[in-house]
Design an enzyme around this catalytic site. Structure first.
Site, PDB file in Angstrom:
ATOM      1  N   GLN A   1     106.472  10.194  30.250  1.00 18.04           N
ATOM      2  CA  GLN A   1     106.424   9.405  29.021  1.00 18.04           C
ATOM      3  C   GLN A   1     107.238  10.041  27.903  1.00 18.04           C
ATOM      4  OE1 GLN A   1     102.637   7.333  28.003  1.00 18.04           O
ATOM      5  NE2 GLN A   1     101.768   8.623  29.595  1.00 18.04           N
TER       6      GLN A   1
ATOM      7  N   ASP B   1      98.571  16.633  21.393  1.00 21.20           N
ATOM      8  CA  ASP B   1      98.663  15.434  22.242  1.00 21.20           C
ATOM      9  C   ASP B   1     100.144  15.059  22.384  1.00 21.20           C
ATOM     10  OD1 ASP B   1      97.874  13.311  23.757  1.00 21.20           O
ATOM     11  OD2 ASP B   1      96.869  12.205  22.156  1.00 21.20           O
ATOM     12  N   GLU B   2     100.487  14.328  23.419  1.00 17.33           N
ATOM     13  CA  GLU B   2     101.875  13.882  23.635  1.00 17.33           C
ATOM     14  C   GLU B   2     102.853  15.064  23.566  1.00 17.33           C
ATOM     15  OE1 GLU B   2     102.337  10.804  24.433  1.00 17.33           O
ATOM     16  OE2 GLU B   2     100.791   9.569  23.477  1.00 17.33           O
TER      17      GLU B   2
ATOM     18  N   THR C   1      94.042  11.917  26.102  1.00 17.25           N
ATOM     19  CA  THR C   1      93.632  11.906  24.703  1.00 17.25           C
ATOM     20  C   THR C   1      92.108  12.026  24.601  1.00 17.25           C
ATOM     21  OG1 THR C   1      95.558  10.562  24.210  1.00 17.25           O
ATOM     22  CG2 THR C   1      93.842  10.612  22.549  1.00 17.25           C
TER      23      THR C   1
ATOM     24  N   ARG D   1     100.740   0.328  29.055  1.00 17.81           N
ATOM     25  CA  ARG D   1      99.866  -0.016  27.916  1.00 17.81           C
ATOM     26  C   ARG D   1      98.880  -1.102  28.320  1.00 17.81           C
ATOM     27  NH1 ARG D   1      99.746   4.177  26.268  1.00 17.81           N
ATOM     28  NH2 ARG D   1     101.057   4.636  28.043  1.00 17.81           N
TER      29      ARG D   1
END
Ligand code: ATP
Ligand code: MG
Length: 723
Positions: free
Chosen positions: A258, A221-222, A37, A610
């Site tokens: 992810q 992103d992602e 990111t 996280r």
């Protein structure tokens, strides 16, 4: 030569390579916390500052609205100026923006409204009833799942012709009737936003050419969680891909490990296909993790290595080993919640902030016990992705009035408040309205007007219904020209909602009134994304899209509560993964299916990664789930962490390993055991949380339903065990 060191210096070599890569399609695949990111934000700054592209040429897609706001502010910090002109948003947000600008081309009414999941469910339920189908055999949830699934695949009813199978045929009929109802009322559901936006560009070549020329850089992103429609939309906008006719460049960052939205149609293969679709694309890997300690990283790597078919990557960190991963075996969910709260308190006593602590759980329902424990100790917290602000009943009621003011044909809003507050409009009258609407293809509002005009109602019903119709007209009239916040406050007052909730007693009613007040505040602070859009319309869309991501007091230092799904992309110094039990996590629905089990494991990987400094994993030996007492086992994911990285925690001076025998230590003579339900003469029912000491000195901590946790002397308390 311009000074670009500030753009590249804070990056490692691989990150620099990605940020400063020559124009072209770029794929960055890398594990959690490796700076994807960050690279994306720096790339945007690079394109603007070094390559000298206009901000208008940039489209950045993030996963949540919160991430979009963060991305914008990161860019602004880098540029030291406002990032006006750049489009940053979620796929849904961007699709919505396109449809608002080009509603005509998209075949929508100008005042179209977004139908959120709950309203969609109600509408589908109504459609099923209207089709006179058996609701037990054709539950609305199933139809909702089917419809959204079709839309996620880009399938309109006319594309589905499998009528040989009765079940599909019925679902298809529901789908068609639902589409007709949405069209009548000018409603667009979440999946429809994406599909319409795709069709808009696909069917309108002039518009497509315009946006292709405008957005030369599309950054995502992602990327691993884009679904088929989103990917198709990206490809359309970017151009076909061979470098010759490509009109834009795609810069995608993601992590196959992810991918956690397979159940919503996200396609992990997008990452794998990227290089096939764009053969000239450059792939860059990032291998250093900057977020977590060595222990957290090693544990996460060990868990995810159990999955098959990975692109495969190992992360390393320069941050040192750090603390062990702490494992707590709770007696029950209450004990688990109290443990978490105790550790958060300890963290704060040692100088930490509450906002640095996140509690992550698999399913929303788990938040309640945690919320109660936090409330008892007066610790402020914020629930993300739970029953969000804009999803609360009173807020939805108020919003329904606003929606009707804006668009009388909004059937979902009509249904919601036609008799809220109660104004004597009976179910029979509403059914009459529905029937006429159905027969004549009208919206509920129009049907109600017609019933009035044709005088087909009893005098009482006509009076009540007429009162409602007049009320909405008057609210609209009286709020013309008011500021948005005043408009909202006026509607609260004159719709009767304030008086209605004011009549209820207790804290709940007060909370509802507070929430209504908060809605006025939200309206006051609301800044529309686009200038010139009518403020009420923009606010209504905002509410439906954001669903309260910014709920609570943004300025207060709060513990963060959220599901594992909504934790994606975030990081916290202290993380609790709670309820890590077989059946809950992995979820019992996924255990039997290897593909779904792997998705659960990726979710576990997301959760663990996280954590920056400290990670707690907890599970309970007894838990109430769906109203039943269950006795789960520790999750297999715990077993996948190398034991040398884990340390089991015991609460100080308390029995904390409740094997069958341990639960009875020190309490044999009192007949009490941990987790037991008891009754106290004064405090009422409660559950035993702790037992301490022997004989006369034995003390017990009980969490009372009404009064919260209290310590009592066993010999004096006179507790009665409840079965
Ligand atoms: P996720 O997969 O969880 O989304 P990510 O790959 O997007 O993670 P970031 O959130 O960009 O990772 O970065 C993780 C943390 O590491 C952030 O706090 C970021 O500021 C920091 N970071 C990234 N790169 C560097 C670097 N080169 N030097 C120092 N810190 C860095
Ligand atoms: Mg990220």
């Amino acid at each position: 030569m311009m000074d670009i060191t500030y753009l590249l210096d804070p990056l490692n070599d691989a990150q620099q390579e990605a940020v400063s890569a020559p124009l072209g399609h770029i794929l960055v695949v890398a594990g959690a916390g490796s700076g994807k990111t960050r690279v994306l934000a720096h790339r945007i700054a690079w394109l603007l500052q070094v390559e000298r592209f206009s901000p208008f040429s940039i489209l950045a897609v993030t996963f949540t609205n919160k991430a979009a706001t963060e991305m914008r502010s990161r860019i602004e910090v880098l540029l030291e100026s406002p990032a006006a002109g750049i489009w940053v948003g979620t796929f849904h947000g961007i699709a919505h923006r396109l449809l608002r600008s080009h509603w005509r081309e998209a075949g929508l009414p100008q005042a179209f409204q977004i139908l959120d999941n709950d309203d969609q469910y109600r509408l589908i339920k109504r459609v099923i009833r209207e089709l006179e189908l058996d609701e037990d055999q054709w539950p609305a949830r199933r139809a909702q799942w089917y419809i959204n699934g079709c839309k996620d695949e880009g399938l309109r009813p006319q594309c589905i012709d499998d009528r040989s199978d009765r079940s599909t045929a019925v679902l298809l009929t529901i789908y068609q009737a639902y589409e007709a109802a949405c069209a009548r009322s000018g409603l667009v559901d979440f999946a429809e936003l994406l599909l319409r936006a795709l069709e808009l560009l696909r069917n309108d070549s002039a518009l497509l050419a315009h946006y292709r020329q405008r957005f030369q850089h599309i950054l995502v992103d992602e990327f691993q969680d884009t679904n088929a429609i989103q990917y198709a939309w990206l490809r359309l906008l970017v151009g076909e891909g061979s470098s010759g006719d490509a009109s834009g460049w795609l810069f995608a960052v993601g992590d196959d490990d992810q991918s956690i939205y397979g159940w919503r149609g996200a396609r992990i293969e997008n990452i794998q296909q990227f290089t096939r679709h764009y053969p000239d694309a450059k792939t860059i890997r990032l291998e250093q993790n900057y977020r977590s300690t060595g222990t957290i990283l090693a544990a996460s790597n060990a868990v995810i290595s159990q999955n098959s078919g990975r692109l495969g990557k190992e992360l390393w960190t320069g941050r040192g080993e750090g603390e062990s991963i702490y494992l707590y075996r709770a007696i029950n969910d209450l004990d688990e919640a109290h443990f978490v709260v105790e550790r958060i308190n300890r963290w704060v006593e040692e100088g930490g902030l509450r906002g640095e602590c996140a509690v992550l759980y698999r399913s929303n329902a788990q938040s309640r016990a945690l919320e109660e424990a936090l409330l008892q100790k007066g610790i402020p917290y914020r629930v993300h992705g739970g029953l969000r602000f804009f999803e609360r009943a009173e807020i939805r009621d108020a919003m329904a009035y606003l929606r009707l003011i804006h668009n009388r044909n909004d059937d979902a809003a009509f249904e919601r408040v036609v008799n809220v507050p109660a104004r004597g409009i009976g179910a029979r009258t509403v059914e009459g309205v529905r029937e006429l609407a159905r027969e004549s293809g009208l919206t509920l509002w129009r049907a109600a007007l017609q019933l009035q005009q044709q005088q087909r109602l009893t005098a009482r019903a006509a009076k009540a219904l007429g009162g409602f119709l007049r009320l909405v007209e008057t609210l609209d009239n009286d709020t013309q020209g008011l500021e948005l916040a005043e408009q909202v406050a006026h509607v609260h007052q004159h719709s009767g909602l304030i008086a209605h909730f004011g009549k209820e007693r207790g804290e709940k009613a007060q909370a509802r009134l507070d929430n209504l007040e908060e809605l006025v505040n939200a309206a006051r602070n609301f800044v529309p994304e686009e200038d010139g859009a009518p403020r009420l319309a923009a606010f209504l869309s905002h509410a439906a899209l954001e669903a309260g991501e910014a709920q609570g007091d943004a300025w207060e230092d709060c513990v963060q509560l959220m599901t594992l799904h909504s934790a994606k992309g975030l990081e916290f110094p202290l993380v609790f993964l709670v309820g890590v039990e077989e059946g809950l996590f992995p979820h019992r629905m996924s255990v039997a299916d290897p593909a779904r089990l792997e998705e659960e494991r990726r979710l576990c990987y997301v959760g663990m990664t996280r954590a920056m400094r400290v990670l707690y994993i907890t599970f309970a030996e007894r838990r109430r789930l769906h109203g039943k007492e269950t006795y789960p086992k520790a999750s297999r994911f715990i077993g996948e962490i190398p034991p040398k990285l884990v340390q089991e925690v015991r609460m100080r001076g308390v029995v904390c390993r409740p094997s069958a025998a341990a639960g009875r230590v020190s309490s044999a003579q009192s007949g009490l055991e941990l987790g037991q339900a008891v009754q106290h003469a004064l405090f009422g029912p409660g559950v035993v949380l702790r037992l301490e000491g022997e004989g006369e000195q034995a003390r017990v901590q009980v969490n009372f339903e009404a009064g919260g946790a209290k310590w009592l002397m066993v010999s004096l308390a006179g507790l009665q065990p409840l079965c």
